[in-house]
Design a protein around this motif. Structure first.
Motif, PDB file in Angstrom:
ATOM      1  N   ALA A 124      43.001  51.059 102.586  1.00 41.04           N
ATOM      2  CA  ALA A 124      44.409  50.956 102.207  1.00 41.04           C
ATOM      3  C   ALA A 124      45.281  50.523 103.382  1.00 41.04           C
ATOM      4  O   ALA A 124      44.964  50.784 104.550  1.00 41.04           O
ATOM      5  N   ILE A 125      46.398  49.898 103.058  1.00 38.80           N
ATOM      6  CA  ILE A 125      47.400  49.480 104.022  1.00 38.80           C
ATOM      7  C   ILE A 125      48.743  50.073 103.593  1.00 38.80           C
ATOM      8  O   ILE A 125      48.861  50.577 102.480  1.00 38.80           O
ATOM      9  N   PRO A 126      49.778  50.049 104.447  1.00 40.77           N
ATOM     10  CA  PRO A 126      51.071  50.609 104.025  1.00 40.77           C
ATOM     11  C   PRO A 126      51.618  49.884 102.794  1.00 40.77           C
ATOM     12  O   PRO A 126      51.506  48.665 102.677  1.00 40.77           O
ATOM     13  N   ASP A 127      52.226  50.649 101.893  1.00 37.32           N
ATOM     14  CA  ASP A 127      52.867  50.024 100.732  1.00 37.32           C
ATOM     15  C   ASP A 127      54.029  49.131 101.154  1.00 37.32           C
ATOM     16  O   ASP A 127      54.289  48.097 100.530  1.00 37.32           O
ATOM     17  N   ASP A 128      54.722  49.526 102.195  1.00 35.88           N
ATOM     18  CA  ASP A 128      55.821  48.725 102.733  1.00 35.88           C
ATOM     19  C   ASP A 128      55.539  48.463 104.206  1.00 35.88           C
ATOM     20  O   ASP A 128      55.974  49.232 105.078  1.00 35.88           O
ATOM     21  N   PRO A 129      54.821  47.391 104.526  1.00 34.27           N
ATOM     22  CA  PRO A 129      54.460  47.145 105.926  1.00 34.27           C
ATOM     23  C   PRO A 129      55.660  47.026 106.852  1.00 34.27           C
ATOM     24  O   PRO A 129      55.566  47.349 108.040  1.00 34.27           O
ATOM     25  N   ASP A 130      56.796  46.574 106.335  1.00 36.60           N
ATOM     26  CA  ASP A 130      57.976  46.405 107.188  1.00 36.60           C
ATOM     27  C   ASP A 130      58.646  47.733 107.533  1.00 36.60           C
ATOM     28  O   ASP A 130      59.518  47.770 108.415  1.00 36.60           O
ATOM     29  N   ALA A 131      58.267  48.818 106.849  1.00 41.91           N
ATOM     30  CA  ALA A 131      58.904  50.106 107.107  1.00 41.91           C
ATOM     31  C   ALA A 131      58.315  50.820 108.314  1.00 41.91           C
ATOM     32  O   ALA A 131      58.950  51.720 108.866  1.00 41.91           O
ATOM     33  N   VAL A 132      57.106  50.449 108.717  1.00 48.61           N
ATOM     34  CA  VAL A 132      56.474  51.131 109.840  1.00 48.61           C
ATOM     35  C   VAL A 132      57.025  50.575 111.154  1.00 48.61           C
ATOM     36  O   VAL A 132      57.585  49.474 111.185  1.00 48.61           O
ATOM     37  N   PRO A 133      56.894  51.315 112.244  1.00 51.70           N
ATOM     38  CA  PRO A 133      57.360  50.802 113.529  1.00 51.70           C
ATOM     39  C   PRO A 133      56.719  49.461 113.867  1.00 51.70           C
ATOM     40  O   PRO A 133      55.591  49.173 113.460  1.00 51.70           O
TER      41      PRO A 133
END
Length: 302
Positions: free
Chosen positions: A232-241
């Motif tokens: 799995a990867i983040p659902d919202d990649p832009d939300a992570v640092p």
């Protein structure tokens, strides 16, 4: 917390290796810690019954197996970067019915969006040198669907040939509301541990995924225990640092046990060092992992 590119074992350098001690301490405030609790055996706890797996249907004399279109030149190989778009959604993303068979490519094979459909990418035997085993979730005559690496709640359809079957005996279920991880073997609970999960806006993704591989810890903040990278990867990649963009969700421990049971990570699943060591010793790559809000309550018995 999310770990970026998983170190050289996955062929990608960790950005955190460049962080100084103050930055690491600041990052530690954003991620979860795991308490040093021993897991409590729960051998009597079994997974609630889910929908039965769809059986393989043998073709009748009038039926034909949908043909696999030749893979065009230039198809991308699925790797640690996000998988290509266009693959279908997992039809049962929150189903906790154990997946008991996996599939390991023996050569590069084309992955399709449907039986007889479009080839969208290639699946290789390894991702950056780590052997890949993908859980089987569905079958049609002459075709097999697996959970897609480097994607959330997506599957890929594969024709016969170019892969071998692997028996899967284990499963990991994570309950977000209870902040609990349970390790199952053959559908029966072995142990449960408290965990910490993603903070608001960076919640641990729901749905079925699997253990993609393991890697040594890049920094002391991981408690000196190997890390599991998930498919799995983040659902919202832009939300992570910014330093964690392009990362996968991980299952790992931390250097202290102060924030167990809280939502403080960048999406990863955090547990105790003793629990992580036991999973590393017992649970192989390819093991399914499903994240749900809560397990369904079984109906009362008469």
């Amino acid at each position: 917390m999310l770990f970026d590119r998983l170190t050289s074992r996955f062929g990608i350098a960790w950005l955190t290796a460049a962080f100084g001690v103050p930055a690491l301490l600041a990052l530690a405030l954003l991620v979860n810690s795991a308490l040093h609790h021993d897991g409590t055996p729960t051998p009597s706890r079994a997974l609630p019954a889910g929908p039965t797996a769809e059986p393989t249907i043998e073709p009748t004399p009038e039926e034909t197996v949908p043909a696999a279109a030749p893979a065009p030149a230039g198809l991308r190989v699925v790797d640690y970067d996000p998988a290509p778009a266009g693959f279908p959604a997992d039809p049962r993303p929150h189903d906790t019915t154990p997946l008991t068979e996996g599939l390991t490519p023996t050569r590069r094979i084309a992955a399709y969006d449907a039986p007889g459909g479009r080839p969208l990418a290639l699946l290789a035997p390894t991702i950056s040198g780590v052997e890949v085993t993908m859980p089987v979730v569905q079958r049609r005559t002459g075709w097999t669907a697996v959970l897609l690496p480097s994607a959330n709640r997506r599957i890929a359809w594969l024709p016969k040939g170019g892969w071998s079957a692997v028996v899967l005996r284990d499963q990991i279920v994570v309950e977000r509301r209870a902040h609990r991880l349970t390790w199952y073997r053959h559908g029966q609970a072995v142990k449960s541990w408290p965990v910490s999960l993603g903070m608001p806006g960076q919640a641990t993704p729901l749905g079925r995924t699997f253990i993609l591989g393991r890697t040594p810890p890049p920094e002391a903040v991981y408690g000196g225990v190997d890390i599991f990278a998930l498919g799995a990867i983040p659902d919202d990649p832009d939300a992570v640092p910014a330093g964690l963009r392009g990362a996968h969700i991980g299952l790992h421990s931390w250097h202290n046990d102060d924030t167990l049971g809280q939502d403080v990570t960048n999406g990863c699943i955090r547990l105790t060092r003793s629990a992580q060591r036991q999973l590393l010793a017992e649970v192989p790559s390819g093991t399914p992992l499903v994240v749900v809000d809560a397990l369904p309550v079984p109906p009362p018995t008469a």
